[in-house]
Motif scaffolding. Structure first.
Motif, mmCIF file in Angstrom:
data_model
loop_
_atom_site.group_PDB
_atom_site.id
_atom_site.type_symbol
_atom_site.label_atom_id
_atom_site.label_comp_id
_atom_site.label_asym_id
_atom_site.label_seq_id
_atom_site.Cartn_x
_atom_site.Cartn_y
_atom_site.Cartn_z
ATOM 1 N N LEU A 110 1.208 -1.230 -0.270
ATOM 2 C CA LEU A 110 0.265 0.090 -0.025
ATOM 3 C C LEU A 110 0.765 1.502 0.077
ATOM 4 O O LEU A 110 1.583 1.351 0.847
ATOM 5 N N LEU A 111 0.707 2.239 -0.756
ATOM 6 C CA LEU A 111 1.042 2.700 -1.008
ATOM 7 C C LEU A 111 1.196 4.567 -1.758
ATOM 8 O O LEU A 111 0.340 4.602 -2.434
ATOM 9 N N THR A 112 1.802 5.492 -1.346
ATOM 10 C CA THR A 112 1.355 6.857 -2.278
ATOM 11 C C THR A 112 2.345 7.535 -1.789
ATOM 12 O O THR A 112 3.975 7.381 -1.600
ATOM 13 N N HIS A 113 2.346 9.144 -2.841
ATOM 14 C CA HIS A 113 4.204 9.389 -2.472
ATOM 15 C C HIS A 113 3.858 10.520 -1.333
ATOM 16 O O HIS A 113 3.181 10.477 -0.267
ATOM 17 N N GLU A 114 5.857 10.948 -1.492
ATOM 18 C CA GLU A 114 5.837 11.796 0.566
ATOM 19 C C GLU A 114 5.045 13.007 0.335
ATOM 20 O O GLU A 114 4.760 13.474 1.531
ATOM 21 N N ARG A 115 4.648 13.504 -0.726
ATOM 22 C CA ARG A 115 4.388 14.475 -0.880
ATOM 23 C C ARG A 115 3.187 14.268 -0.390
ATOM 24 O O ARG A 115 2.064 15.589 -0.146
ATOM 25 N N LEU A 116 2.341 13.543 -0.477
ATOM 26 C CA LEU A 116 0.961 12.701 -0.324
ATOM 27 C C LEU A 116 0.341 12.553 1.720
ATOM 28 O O LEU A 116 -0.805 12.593 2.042
ATOM 29 N N ARG A 117 1.690 11.948 1.764
ATOM 30 C CA ARG A 117 1.773 10.963 2.982
ATOM 31 C C ARG A 117 0.031 12.125 3.796
ATOM 32 O O ARG A 117 0.151 11.020 4.829
ATOM 33 N N HIS A 118 0.511 12.997 4.916
ATOM 34 C CA HIS A 118 0.008 13.808 5.192
ATOM 35 C C HIS A 118 -1.596 14.655 5.266
ATOM 36 O O HIS A 118 -2.072 15.287 5.632
ATOM 37 N N VAL A 119 -1.490 14.664 3.189
ATOM 38 C CA VAL A 119 -2.965 15.459 3.381
ATOM 39 C C VAL A 119 -4.094 14.204 3.876
ATOM 40 O O VAL A 119 -4.472 12.848 3.567
ATOM 41 N N PRO A 120 -5.282 15.227 4.630
ATOM 42 C CA PRO A 120 -6.079 14.704 5.139
ATOM 43 C C PRO A 120 -6.762 13.531 4.228
ATOM 44 O O PRO A 120 -7.439 12.349 5.454
ATOM 45 N N ARG A 121 -7.374 13.463 3.475
ATOM 46 C CA ARG A 121 -8.598 12.744 2.577
ATOM 47 C C ARG A 121 -7.421 11.810 2.044
ATOM 48 O O ARG A 121 -8.136 10.421 2.516
ATOM 49 N N VAL A 122 -6.135 11.793 1.831
ATOM 50 C CA VAL A 122 -5.410 11.166 1.342
ATOM 51 C C VAL A 122 -4.289 9.697 3.097
ATOM 52 O O VAL A 122 -4.712 8.378 2.611
ATOM 53 N N ARG A 123 -4.769 10.395 3.577
ATOM 54 C CA ARG A 123 -3.920 9.514 5.109
ATOM 55 C C ARG A 123 -5.282 9.163 5.020
ATOM 56 O O ARG A 123 -5.610 7.511 6.343
ATOM 57 N N LEU A 124 -7.073 9.273 5.524
ATOM 58 C CA LEU A 124 -7.916 8.543 5.929
ATOM 59 C C LEU A 124 -7.802 7.220 4.961
ATOM 60 O O LEU A 124 -8.428 6.504 5.810
ATOM 61 N N VAL A 125 -7.774 7.576 3.523
ATOM 62 C CA VAL A 125 -7.836 6.713 3.355
ATOM 63 C C VAL A 125 -6.922 5.448 3.371
ATOM 64 O O VAL A 125 -7.474 4.055 3.417
ATOM 65 N N LEU A 126 -6.047 5.807 3.078
ATOM 66 C CA LEU A 126 -4.287 5.034 3.577
ATOM 67 C C LEU A 126 -4.552 3.729 4.809
ATOM 68 O O LEU A 126 -4.737 2.714 4.950
ATOM 69 N N ASP A 127 -5.457 4.865 5.725
ATOM 70 C CA ASP A 127 -5.625 4.419 7.248
ATOM 71 C C ASP A 127 -6.395 3.174 6.863
ATOM 72 O O ASP A 127 -6.501 2.023 7.575
ATOM 73 N N PHE A 128 -7.807 3.474 6.450
ATOM 74 C CA PHE A 128 -8.325 2.886 5.823
ATOM 75 C C PHE A 128 -8.554 1.394 5.536
ATOM 76 O O PHE A 128 -8.884 0.306 6.164
ATOM 77 N N LEU A 129 -7.292 1.567 4.457
ATOM 78 C CA LEU A 129 -7.131 0.405 3.574
ATOM 79 C C LEU A 129 -5.901 -0.687 4.483
ATOM 80 O O LEU A 129 -5.920 -1.453 4.324
ATOM 81 N N ALA A 130 -5.323 0.159 4.920
ATOM 82 C CA ALA A 130 -3.950 -0.705 5.194
ATOM 83 C C ALA A 130 -4.855 -1.256 6.618
ATOM 84 O O ALA A 130 -4.567 -2.433 6.882
ATOM 85 N N ALA A 131 -6.014 -1.335 7.639
ATOM 86 C CA ALA A 131 -6.108 -1.802 8.567
ATOM 87 C C ALA A 131 -7.315 -2.453 7.910
ATOM 88 O O ALA A 131 -7.282 -3.532 8.315
ATOM 89 N N GLU A 132 -8.218 -2.780 6.551
ATOM 90 C CA GLU A 132 -9.249 -3.349 6.062
ATOM 91 C C GLU A 132 -7.693 -4.717 5.625
ATOM 92 O O GLU A 132 -8.132 -6.089 5.602
ATOM 93 N N LEU A 133 -7.322 -3.836 5.025
ATOM 94 C CA LEU A 133 -6.824 -4.960 4.102
ATOM 95 C C LEU A 133 -5.798 -6.590 4.941
ATOM 96 O O LEU A 133 -5.457 -7.443 5.064
ATOM 97 N N THR A 134 -5.163 -5.556 6.157
ATOM 98 C CA THR A 134 -4.302 -5.968 7.355
ATOM 99 C C THR A 134 -4.928 -7.565 7.731
ATOM 100 O O THR A 134 -4.333 -8.745 8.337
ATOM 101 N N LYS A 135 -6.474 -7.032 7.986
ATOM 102 C CA LYS A 135 -7.754 -8.000 8.974
ATOM 103 C C LYS A 135 -7.797 -9.248 7.654
ATOM 104 O O LYS A 135 -7.406 -10.324 8.270
ATOM 105 N N LEU A 136 -8.001 -8.706 6.793
ATOM 106 C CA LEU A 136 -8.068 -10.407 5.295
ATOM 107 C C LEU A 136 -6.653 -10.365 5.162
ATOM 108 O O LEU A 136 -6.885 -11.861 5.393
ATOM 109 N N GLY A 137 -5.353 -10.528 5.364
ATOM 110 C CA GLY A 137 -4.750 -11.057 5.597
ATOM 111 C C GLY A 137 -4.679 -12.269 6.613
ATOM 112 O O GLY A 137 -3.914 -13.303 6.352
ATOM 113 N N ARG A 138 -5.221 -11.540 7.629
ATOM 114 C CA ARG A 138 -5.150 -12.549 9.041
ATOM 115 C C ARG A 138 -5.659 -13.635 8.456
ATOM 116 O O ARG A 138 -5.791 -14.638 9.490
ATOM 117 N N GLU A 139 -7.378 -13.627 7.756
ATOM 118 C CA GLU A 139 -8.408 -14.133 8.347
ATOM 119 C C GLU A 139 -7.392 -16.215 7.521
ATOM 120 O O GLU A 139 -7.086 -15.659 6.460
#
Length: 293
Positions: free
Chosen positions: A264-293
């Motif tokens: 799960l990747l983004t560019h360093e200039r976008l990592r703290h943009v709120p809407r990008v950060r929100l989507v990154l964190d949501f995807l990371a949590a859900e994909l990680t959870k899926l990976g544990r199933e």
């Protein structure tokens, strides 16, 4: 401890000179304003007003506290403005580039839940199998299957292991058996192609002298999935996806040296943009959870 609404009543009475005018300003009853002034005086132990027939007049102590109360109000307003700005920034469009095979299988329920939780976010999916250049702004976020992602300024995390190996459908296995060795694989038809994955896939087939077993080629990895689901033959698919397909069976173990992961990747200039950060964190949590199933 005083209530913030008591402090607002204090400021309104101080500025208007009466509980009636303050009540009109605050859109509450005069009794409520008087009660809040009394509650503030009781909480602080201070006599803030002189009750006169003409209205309420600040005592010297009340005069001294007025500026401090105004500072609290100003700070609260600044907080509200900042929160509002952040909320607005958290909204808008986020572009996500991901292989179509993931976009049509594991992602839809995740994106549905993301949309339900954050309706202010609008998503644009680029389902090209070709890796997009995040540095040039081709996308905000990438979900990428790779041993080690390359690209200027990329930041992110490895979500899960994602080696590729050979699968067939359960129906196919019931009719033809599950091949487990190279000689057994050679007796079965292969579905080839898959877009950009075809080059390493073809090299693997060539290495095992199985290239002549390819009976049909698709232009996309989604085509590989459709073909193997139909019972047409064998194909190579990413394990993170295929192991979660109830109708597919893994034929051979993954190669021990296959270090492919799901990133799960983004560019360093976008990592703290709120809407990008929100989507990154949501995807990371859900994909990680899926990976544990």
């Amino acid at each position: 401890m005083y209530d913030w609404n008591d402090l607002k009543a204090f400021l309104a009475v101080a500025e208007t000179g009466s509980t009636l005018s303050a009540a009109q300003t605050l859109r509450v009853s005069q009794t409520t304003v008087a009660r809040r002034i009394a509650a503030l005086e009781a909480a602080t132990g201070l006599n803030l007003f002189e009750r006169r027939q003409a209205g309420y007049a600040l005592t010297p102590v009340g005069e001294a506290m007025l500026a401090r109360a105004a500072d609290v109000r100003d700070a609260a307003e600044r907080f509200g403005e900042a929160a509002g700005a952040s909320s607005r920034d958290a909204g808008g469009t986020v572009s996500l580039t991901v292989m179509e095979i993931f976009a049509v299988t594991i992602l839809p329920p995740i994106l549905r839940d993301l949309r339900a939780a954050h309706p202010e976010i609008h998503l644009h999916l680029d389902t090209s199998d070709e890796p997009r250049d995040l540095a040039s702004g081709a996308a905000d976020i990438a979900i990428r299957s790779s041993k080690q992602p390359t690209g200027a300024g990329l930041v992110g995390r490895r979500i899960a292991d994602n080696p590729w190996t050979v699968y067939c459908s359960r129906d196919y296995a019931d009719r033809h058996g599950i091949p487990h060795t190279r000689d057994e694989l050679a007796a079965h038809p292969f579905i080839g192609g898959g877009g950009y994955v075809w080059e390493p896939y073809q090299a693997w087939l060539r290495h095992h002298r199985l290239e002549d077993s390819v009976v049909i080629r698709y232009d996309t990895s989604t085509g590989l999935l459709a073909g193997v689901r139909s019972g047409m033959g064998l194909t190579i698919l990413p394990a993170f996806l295929a192991d979660r397909e109830p109708n597919l069976v893994r034929c051979i173990p993954t190669m021990s040296d296959d270090r492919t992961g799901l990133w799960l990747l983004t560019h360093e200039r976008l990592r703290h943009v709120p809407r990008v950060r929100l989507v990154l964190d949501f995807l990371a949590a859900e994909l990680t959870k899926l990976g544990r199933e």
